[in-house]
Design an enzyme around this catalytic site. Structure first.
Site, PDB file in Angstrom:
ATOM      1  CE  LYS A 289      40.035  -4.113  12.980  1.00 54.80           C
ATOM      2  NZ  LYS A 289      40.062  -5.529  12.579  1.00 54.80           N
ATOM      3  NE  ARG A 324      45.386  -4.273   7.384  1.00 51.92           N
ATOM      4  CZ  ARG A 324      44.276  -3.538   7.389  1.00 51.92           C
ATOM      5  NH1 ARG A 324      43.618  -3.354   8.537  1.00 51.92           N
ATOM      6  NH2 ARG A 324      43.818  -2.999   6.277  1.00 51.92           N
TER       7      ARG A 324
END
Length: 343
Positions: A289, A324
């Site tokens: 991210k 995840r």
């Protein structure tokens, strides 16, 4: 405000030090252990006051709050919770932020999913709609056309999670073999979503987000981002329970990057143990991210593997139940080393 008091575990201990400190009463188990915490920040949300105390000095009228922090998390989705689970990301989309288009063809997605299973993934999270800022919104029919063949092919080999905001897709995915619903809107986008999850008695992931992928960037004003996320997730849990979803079936995700700036995402990450105030297991979705890119000075998402591994290793040490990830094999190896070092 239901969670007017929060306890933030501090002074974390691992391995033999954790055992010895718990034995002599100077530390308490974090989410059932094996990690422990020796200090606690007591946060009163009504007054805005906070203070740090040794765990032996936590006042008696804070014991209910403390119980949520120290109790072991329930088993979830058939997994015991004895180690952090690895959830492999399988985006069957043309426009996801990191791997859009890589697995848009069913054969490519199935092959990628089987490779994740061989690499040690516990769960494969299959999504057909990108939720990055500015992504194209697609209808449930198109979403299902992308993901259902992949779910059917992979369900015999791994626990399948369906990453969707749409109730009709949730229902179809469960019929196709999915076991878990992972909804970035915490079951709020579709009015029928909570009913589908409740009737299926299936595990769910409730993620923190404000607004929608199209509007969330403008909704990142917080008084205290980490505490506010906990409070808002509690509201999502309460709504889910009111719809008939058992708390034992709920895992929470702090929504790194969703309605949060990079600095706010780092602030939430740094205080992950606050989430144990919810009494639920925690899943962290932070792979590749933008906050990693900003902190490390790395522009391309696919070049953020080292930063992602650092984040996942940190999360494992503070008791997160699942991560995840895009890079399954590398994460599995990293978590095994973390486990060996902190046992």
């Amino acid at each position: 405000m239901r969670l007017s008091r929060l306890i933030e575990p501090l002074g974390l201990l691992y391995g033999r030090a954790a055992v010895e400190a718990m034995d002599d009463g100077s530390a308490l188990p974090l989410a059932g252990g094996p990690a422990a915490f020796s200090l606690a920040r007591l946060i009163d949300r009504r007054t805005g006051l906070a203070r740090i105390v040794p765990v032996a000095d936590i006042p008696g009228d804070w014991q209910t709050v403390m119980q949520r922090i120290t109790d072991a998390r329930p088993s979830w989705a058939g997994f015991s919770g004895s180690r952090p689970l690895v959830m492999g990301i399988l985006n069957v989309t043309p426009d996801s932020f990191s791997d859009g288009g890589d697995f848009a063809a069913p054969d490519a997605a199935i092959a990628a999913g089987l490779a994740m299973v061989r690499a040690g993934a516990d769960i494969i999270d299959i999504g057909g709609e990108s939720t990055r800022p500015g992504a194209t919104v697609i209808g449930p029919a198109d979403e299902q056309a992308r993901i259902l063949p992949v779910i059917r092919a992979l369900a015999p080999y791994a626990a399948i999670s369906v990453d969707t905001r749409n109730a009709a897709t949730m229902q179809a995915a469960l019929v196709a073999g999915a076991r878990i619903i992972n909804d970035v809107s915490a079951l709020t986008h579709d009015p029928a979503a909570r009913r589908v999850a409740a009737e299926a008695h299936c595990p769910v992931v409730l993620m923190h987000m404000r607004g929608t992928p199209a509007t969330m960037t403008a909704l990142s004003r917080y008084a205290d981002v980490a505490c506010d996320v906990v409070e808002e997730l509690e509201a999502s849990i309460t709504a889910a329970e009111a719809a008939g979803i058992a708390r034992a079936n709920i895992v929470v995700d702090p929504g790194i990057g969703f309605a949060k700036t990079a600095d706010q995402s780092i602030a939430v990450m740094a205080r992950l143990p606050l989430l144990f105030n919810l009494g639920c297991s925690v899943l962290l979705g932070a792979s590749r991210k933008s906050f990693i890119g900003q902190a490390a000075g790395v522009q391309a998402p696919k070049d953020r593997l080292p930063g992602s591994l650092a984040v996942h290793g940190f999360a494992a040490t503070v008791g997160v139940s699942a991560v995840r990830v895009h890079d399954v094999a590398e994460t599995v190896q990293a978590l095994r080393i973390i486990s060996a070092l902190t046992a």
